[in-house]
Motif scaffolding. Structure first.
Motif, PDB file in Angstrom:
ATOM      1  N   LEU A   1       0.986  -6.647 -13.103  1.00 22.68           N
ATOM      2  CA  LEU A   1       0.323  -5.352 -12.887  1.00 22.68           C
ATOM      3  C   LEU A   1      -0.624  -5.436 -11.689  1.00 22.68           C
ATOM      4  O   LEU A   1      -0.713  -4.503 -10.880  1.00 22.68           O
ATOM      5  N   LYS A   2      -1.314  -6.571 -11.571  1.00 22.24           N
ATOM      6  CA  LYS A   2      -2.222  -6.728 -10.427  1.00 22.24           C
ATOM      7  C   LYS A   2      -1.408  -6.743  -9.136  1.00 22.24           C
ATOM      8  O   LYS A   2      -1.785  -6.137  -8.142  1.00 22.24           O
ATOM      9  N   ARG A   3      -0.247  -7.420  -9.161  1.00 23.29           N
ATOM     10  CA  ARG A   3       0.578  -7.501  -7.949  1.00 23.29           C
ATOM     11  C   ARG A   3       1.215  -6.159  -7.619  1.00 23.29           C
ATOM     12  O   ARG A   3       1.533  -5.895  -6.468  1.00 23.29           O
ATOM     13  N   LEU A   4       1.412  -5.323  -8.625  1.00 17.42           N
ATOM     14  CA  LEU A   4       1.960  -3.982  -8.344  1.00 17.42           C
ATOM     15  C   LEU A   4       0.958  -3.146  -7.565  1.00 17.42           C
ATOM     16  O   LEU A   4       1.340  -2.176  -6.913  1.00 17.42           O
ATOM     17  N   GLY A   5      -0.313  -3.509  -7.677  1.00 19.56           N
ATOM     18  CA  GLY A   5      -1.312  -2.816  -6.877  1.00 19.56           C
ATOM     19  C   GLY A   5      -2.294  -1.970  -7.661  1.00 19.56           C
ATOM     20  O   GLY A   5      -3.017  -1.170  -7.074  1.00 19.56           O
ATOM     21  N   PHE A   6      -2.325  -2.128  -8.973  1.00 20.38           N
ATOM     22  CA  PHE A   6      -3.337  -1.388  -9.745  1.00 20.38           C
ATOM     23  C   PHE A   6      -4.725  -1.918  -9.385  1.00 20.38           C
ATOM     24  O   PHE A   6      -4.910  -3.127  -9.194  1.00 20.38           O
ATOM     25  N   ASP A   7      -5.694  -1.019  -9.300  1.00 19.18           N
ATOM     26  CA  ASP A   7      -7.033  -1.445  -8.913  1.00 19.18           C
ATOM     27  C   ASP A   7      -7.717  -2.213 -10.025  1.00 19.18           C
ATOM     28  O   ASP A   7      -8.579  -3.050  -9.772  1.00 19.18           O
ATOM     29  N   SER A   8      -7.362  -1.909 -11.244  1.00 13.08           N
ATOM     30  CA  SER A   8      -7.967  -2.619 -12.359  1.00 13.08           C
ATOM     31  C   SER A   8      -6.967  -2.632 -13.504  1.00 13.08           C
ATOM     32  O   SER A   8      -6.329  -1.619 -13.793  1.00 13.08           O
ATOM     33  N   VAL A   9      -6.805  -3.805 -14.109  1.00 14.41           N
ATOM     34  CA  VAL A   9      -5.848  -3.953 -15.205  1.00 14.41           C
ATOM     35  C   VAL A   9      -6.628  -4.149 -16.502  1.00 14.41           C
ATOM     36  O   VAL A   9      -7.328  -5.152 -16.665  1.00 14.41           O
TER      37      VAL A   9
ATOM     38  N   GLU B   1       7.929   7.163 -10.256  1.00  7.44           N
ATOM     39  CA  GLU B   1       7.616   7.573  -8.875  1.00  7.44           C
ATOM     40  C   GLU B   1       6.196   8.103  -8.749  1.00  7.44           C
ATOM     41  O   GLU B   1       5.501   7.830  -7.770  1.00  7.44           O
ATOM     42  N   GLU B   2       5.764   8.867  -9.753  1.00  5.62           N
ATOM     43  CA  GLU B   2       4.411   9.407  -9.727  1.00  5.62           C
ATOM     44  C   GLU B   2       3.388   8.271  -9.704  1.00  5.62           C
ATOM     45  O   GLU B   2       2.359   8.350  -9.025  1.00  5.62           O
ATOM     46  N   VAL B   3       3.677   7.214 -10.471  1.00  9.06           N
ATOM     47  CA  VAL B   3       2.734   6.098 -10.529  1.00  9.06           C
ATOM     48  C   VAL B   3       2.740   5.331  -9.201  1.00  9.06           C
ATOM     49  O   VAL B   3       1.679   4.975  -8.680  1.00  9.06           O
ATOM     50  N   TRP B   4       3.913   5.132  -8.613  1.00  9.07           N
ATOM     51  CA  TRP B   4       3.949   4.504  -7.283  1.00  9.07           C
ATOM     52  C   TRP B   4       3.123   5.332  -6.296  1.00  9.07           C
ATOM     53  O   TRP B   4       2.369   4.781  -5.496  1.00  9.07           O
ATOM     54  N   ASP B   5       3.309   6.635  -6.334  1.00  9.67           N
ATOM     55  CA  ASP B   5       2.557   7.499  -5.412  1.00  9.67           C
ATOM     56  C   ASP B   5       1.059   7.314  -5.592  1.00  9.67           C
ATOM     57  O   ASP B   5       0.301   7.249  -4.621  1.00  9.67           O
ATOM     58  N   ALA B   6       0.620   7.233  -6.860  1.00  6.81           N
ATOM     59  CA  ALA B   6      -0.809   7.082  -7.139  1.00  6.81           C
ATOM     60  C   ALA B   6      -1.315   5.736  -6.611  1.00  6.81           C
ATOM     61  O   ALA B   6      -2.358   5.658  -5.957  1.00  6.81           O
ATOM     62  N   ILE B   7      -0.537   4.683  -6.875  1.00  4.92           N
ATOM     63  CA  ILE B   7      -0.948   3.349  -6.423  1.00  4.92           C
ATOM     64  C   ILE B   7      -1.089   3.324  -4.904  1.00  4.92           C
ATOM     65  O   ILE B   7      -2.016   2.729  -4.354  1.00  4.92           O
ATOM     66  N   ASN B   8      -0.181   4.012  -4.243  1.00  9.25           N
ATOM     67  CA  ASN B   8      -0.179   3.971  -2.782  1.00  9.25           C
ATOM     68  C   ASN B   8      -1.084   5.021  -2.136  1.00  9.25           C
ATOM     69  O   ASN B   8      -1.109   5.146  -0.914  1.00  9.25           O
ATOM     70  N   ASP B   9      -1.812   5.750  -2.972  1.00  9.57           N
ATOM     71  CA  ASP B   9      -2.749   6.753  -2.434  1.00  9.57           C
ATOM     72  C   ASP B   9      -4.118   6.080  -2.278  1.00  9.57           C
ATOM     73  O   ASP B   9      -4.776   5.750  -3.270  1.00  9.57           O
ATOM     74  N   PRO B  10      -4.542   5.852  -1.044  1.00 11.95           N
ATOM     75  CA  PRO B  10      -5.781   5.091  -0.846  1.00 11.95           C
ATOM     76  C   PRO B  10      -7.021   5.799  -1.388  1.00 11.95           C
ATOM     77  O   PRO B  10      -8.059   5.158  -1.589  1.00 11.95           O
TER      78      PRO B  10
END
Lengths: 599, 387
Positions: A262-270, A217-226
């Motif tokens: 990982l790219k599709r999950l929304g990480f800015d850089s893999v 959940e913490e990682v989802w929150d980070a990904i979704n934090d613009p």
């Protein structure tokens, strides 16, 4: 000497097996399944869950199939009325003391007890619920491992794992009768005891009693934090195991699909931990050569030989607890995960023009100890916590499923630039002996200007699953600046599983064995058998993952860490030389003596 | 007393002028001769399980190993049993001789007495006597040394393999069998483990001769046995009686005239109701016992008695195996629930079924034997359990 052969019958089917075979294994040969819970191929026999009981003609009592050797003329029944009744009773008894709130359990649908309950149709529970409500409070003191004894079935697989594989015994059986439970030293919380956070107990637990601390959940929150730039790194051993959670066979290499996911999950850089594995080789190799020079040329009595690798955080904590007087033998290099975090929040941030405080570094690791390592107070070289969240292979698989990604049909992608390039040497960090092999490929070449004298760069003596491996390499034809190593026989050793590591360290401490350089990995088989890898685990599965790792190495264009162009660029543009002042600031650390039983 | 059908015997506690002469006499025989005599005597283990002592020694002797052990099981923990304590206090030299002979016969150099933790107060007397005895056997050129080890108070450590684990410094949990102790016992070496009283009988058979011993008892239960008699009796205490008596004869001697049930073999033994006194024999052909016999008169609640036993086992199970650990808690909470009307009387049948599973599926004798008291009390005193 050939073993005697024993003739017996199982469910009236005759079979001949070697003396010493258990009833369970004999039944397997006939493709007769006998359920088990406390039995695990990695561990000694316990015979305590009693779910595998079978009827042996003429015996007064049922026998545990896992613990009973066959005998001549035995007639065994695995599905008689008494067996079925006993098995159902055993399963129902386990459920009666179990917190069977399955939907709130991270092992839901991956639980051995749940599977058995379904198989034996324990729908109408007759017996009383005897779960002690006090047990419902889970121990979440550790950043790596959650211990929930309301889910415990007392099989003692964790206890045997911690003792037999790891020589740690952080977990033990405490109390007797209704009070008996799996606990720690005086029931201190897990973060205060000798636990190395290796997570082998998690991997060997049949239920949700021991699980990783989950940070999905913490990682989802980070990904979704613009406001955050979120980068992710993946450890070498993840790419040959995550497929197992997503429909692929054991040990399948799915590197390219994982990167796409990982790219599709929304990480800015893999990015790739293999990149910092290569970096580790340059730092650690240089450190080794420096130590050897101090020992051989300067005759410095302070220098500590052998030097131990320091990539495996479980091993580090093990040494801090059990051999605090030998901490000087540990390489000062941080692990690749932590080198990555420190470089990402400095060099990468600078290159990308991002403020380090707006960066989140996520790791995907085959490991639970990495969760602990990331939170060590030393690991803040960037001025911030260098690695923010550590996910296990299993947690990443969960995220991929949650995102609705059909992993099997994904196209392949490459890692992103700057810290995404890696050599085969970086990949083999994931298998026991890999760090040693990678280090030798580079160090030998630095010293002699030639490649290591092994066919196709495969240093086979340090490969494979022997608990302790040794190799000797004679250094000949040195470059002038390394002439002090001319003719030196470099003696190296490799151990995996802390119980093997302990044997090696003890022998060295007692002066019985002498080496220059030693690789230690906490987990059986190295990181590919790490505590954060998919369930289940066995030596066959580890072997398949090792094949995946070595074939990845074979197929990469670059095979040696010092050939990694992005690593060289990092030195040129930012760090200077290996072991430079800057490199020391970011890439090296120090260790702290701890007590034998407590932190 | 003379009209009684019981025969009181005085072998175990009898005074022998110079007990070491028994040892000297026996050591003139070969180990095989002694073992054959013990086999011939029909002596069975007096701890309760009743394994033939001579065979145990023979099996251990036949194992090929440089190191073997003799262990005297003095972890007397069965509720209602207190006879070993008196034997240790009164005739320790007879135990020591039995241990030394066992060692001589099987080829062991070390013989241990594993003493119940609660009996630690006996140590101050045992240790000097053991030292004296060690000296005596050394003077006789016998390469055997006796040692004393203490338990820590767990009932389960009286189970032989849990006892070995305890002696090895580990948690006292029973092992998987096979291998049996005669093959792999203490330190995984061949081990002959015998109850205190058994070893004294070995000594006394050497002293009195096999034929004297065989005169007592029945075909299946040779000799006599020391009983710990307690409960509703005007004369509680320790008595040595010939084996093979009827419970009715026993009750006539020891009862208070109002005996409604006799619990034979301690908490893990069987409860015999009055209607069965006449046709139940105390011995290996009937109900065997490690020595505990408890009498209950009509003032006693059999529910309370069963509750008390289950309470004891719930606390003393080592809890490693599922049927014993969870099964015991189910039995205890189950009868409580029936008493409180939270479960119907028919739930007793579920509990009896469960106790049968515990009997066949548990790992060791503790879980295997809980069905004995449970079923025998529940079936014979159903009204007392339900209402």
């Amino acid at each position: 000497m050939a073993k005697a052969l024993i003739n017996l019958k199982i469910n009236d089917i005759p079979i001949t097996v070697e003396e010493g075979t258990t009833i369970l294994d004999a039944a397997k040969k006939l493709n007769i399944k006998i359920p088990t819970l406390c039995d695990h191929p990695d561990l000694s026999v316990a015979g305590n869950c009693r779910v595998c009981v079978v009827e042996v003609k003429g015996a007064r009592y049922l026998q545990a199939a896992c613990a009973t050797p066959v005998a001549e003329g035995m007639e065994i029944y695995t599905n008689s009325q008494t067996v079925r009744q006993s098995r159902k009773h055993v399963i129902e008894l386990l459920l009666s003391e179990h917190n069977a709130d399955c939907t709130s359990c991270s092992r839901n649908s991956k639980c051995e007890l749940q599977d058995l309950a379904a198989e034996y149709h324990i729908f109408d529970r007759v017996l009383l619920d005897i779960l002690d409500p006090e047990n419902l409070i889970a121990d979440i003191s550790s950043p790596a491992i959650k211990k929930d004894i309301s889910k415990c079935i007392h099989c003692q697989r964790c206890v045997r794992t911690c003792e037999e594989l790891q020589y740690v015994s952080a977990l033990a059986v405490i109390g007797k009768g209704a009070e008996q439970h799996i606990g720690t030293f005086f029931d201190y919380p897990l973060n205060e005891v000798v636990c190395t956070n290796c997570g082998q107990c998690v991997l060997h637990c049949p239920t949700g009693a021991l699980t990783e601390r989950n940070y999905v959940e913490e990682v989802w929150d980070a990904i979704n934090d613009p406001t955050k730039h979120v980068v992710v790194q993946t450890a070498p051993a993840v790419r040959v195991a995550i497929g197992e959670e997503l429909g692929f066979a054991y040990g399948t290499r799915v590197t390219g699909k994982m990167v796409t996911a990982l790219k599709r999950l929304g990480f800015d850089s893999v990015l790739d931990t293999d990149f910092t594995a290569d970096l580790t080789i340059l730092e650690e190799g240089t450190e080794l050569l420096t130590r050897l020079k101090r020992a051989l040329v300067d005759k410095d009595p302070e220098v500590k030989i052998p030097m131990f690798t320091s990539c495996s955080p479980g091993w580090i904590k093990f040494m801090e607890h059990l051999y605090p007087e030998m901490l000087g033998h540990l390489s000062t290099c941080k692990s690749p995960q932590q080198m990555f975090g420190a470089v990402a929040k400095t060099y990468y941030a600078q290159k990308k023009g991002i403020n380090s405080k707006d960066m989140i570094v996520v790791s995907v690791m085959p490991c639970t100890a990495k969760k602990y390592e990331a939170q060590r107070p030393e690991m803040r070289s960037s001025g911030y916590q260098d690695v923010d969240y550590v996910l296990t292979t299993r947690e990443l698989a969960t995220m991929i499923k949650q995102a609705g990604i059909d992993f099997m049909s994904l196209p392949e992608s490459d890692y992103d630039p700057l810290m995404g390039e890696s050599s085969g040497a970086g990949v083999i960090f994931g298998a026991t002996g890999g760090v040693m092999e990678a280090a030798l490929r580079t160090a030998y070449e630095i010293v002699t200007g030639r490649e290591v004298p092994f066919k196709n760069l495969e240093i086979t003596p340090v490969r494979g699953f022997d608990g302790i491996k040794e190799a000797t390499i004679k250094i000949e034809g040195t470059k002038p600046e390394w002439s002090f190593l001319e003719g030196v026989e470099l003696k190296v050793a490799v151990a995996h599983e802390l119980a093997n590591a302990n044997k090696l360290v003890r022998a060295i401490k007692e002066g019985k064995l002498h080496y220059h350089f030693i690789e230690i990995m906490t987990c059986p088989g190295g990181c590919l058998g790490g505590g954060g890898q998919p369930y289940p685990v066995s030596w066959e599965i580890r072997q398949m993952r090792a094949q995946g790792i070595y074939s990845e190495d074979e197929n990469l264009p670059l095979r040696k860490s010092h050939d990694n162009p992005e690593v060289m660029q990092l030195y040129e543009e930012y760090l200077g030389q290996p072991n430079s002042h800057k490199a020391h600031e970011l890439l090296h650390t120090h260790y702290f003596p701890r007590k034998k039983y407590l932190n | 007393m003379d009209t009684s059908n019981l025969k009181k015997v005085d072998i175990i506690f009898s005074k022998v002028d110079n007990p070491l002469q028994i040892l000297d006499k026996a050591l003139q025989k070969s180990p095989d001769d002694i073992i054959n005599e013990i086999i011939d005597s029909g002596l069975k283990g007096r701890g309760g399980a009743g394994f033939p002592t001579g065979l145990k020694w023979k099996f251990t002797k036949n194992e090929d190993s440089d190191v073997k052990y003799v262990i005297c099981n003095a972890d007397e923990g069965e509720p209602g049993t207190f006879k070993d304590r008196q034997i240790i206090e009164e005739v320790p030299e007879k135990i020591f001789i039995g241990m030394a002979l066992a060692a001589y016969c099987i080829g062991a150099k070390e013989a241990y007495m594993y003493l119940r933790g609660e009996y630690n107060f006996l140590k101050k007397d045992i240790i000097p006597k053991m030292e004296w005895f060690n000296n005596e056997i050394k003077n006789r050129g016998l390469d055997v040394t006796l040692y004393l080890r203490s338990g820590s108070g767990a009932y389960i450590c009286g189970e032989e393999s849990a006892l070995f684990e305890s002696m090895e410094g580990k948690r006292g949990e029973p092992r998987n069998k096979p291998p049996y102790p005669t093959k792999a016992g203490y330190n995984n070496k061949p081990t002959s483990i015998n109850n205190v009283e058994t070893l004294v009988f070995v000594t006394m058979i050497q002293h009195l001769g096999v034929e004297e011993f065989k005169k007592l008892g029945t075909k299946d239960s040779r000799g006599s046995k020391v009983f710990s008699i307690s409960g509703d009796t005007p004369i509680p205490g320790i008595y040595e009686l010939e084996l093979g008596m009827k419970v009715s004869d026993f009750v006539r001697e020891f009862g208070d005239g109002d005996t409604k049930a006799v619990q034979i073999g301690g908490a893990s033994g069987f409860c015999v109701p009055r209607k069965n006194f006449e046709n139940t024999i105390i011995g290996f052909e009937g109900i065997p016992t490690g020595g505990s016999v408890m009498l209950f008169n009509s003032s006693r609640s059999m529910y309370n008695i069963l509750h008390n036993y289950l309470d004891f086992f719930v606390e003393e199970s080592c809890a490693q195996c599922t049927p014993c650990r969870a099964g015991l808690q189910q039995l205890l909470k189950g009868i409580e629930a029936i008493k409180r009307r939270e479960k119907p009387a028919s739930y007793l049948n579920e509990l009896i079924k469960l106790s049968q599973t515990m009997k066949v599926a548990s790992k060791c004798g503790l879980g295997q034997s809980v069905a004995n008291p449970f079923v025998s009390i529940v079936e014979n005193f159903k009204e007392e359990i339900i209402f």
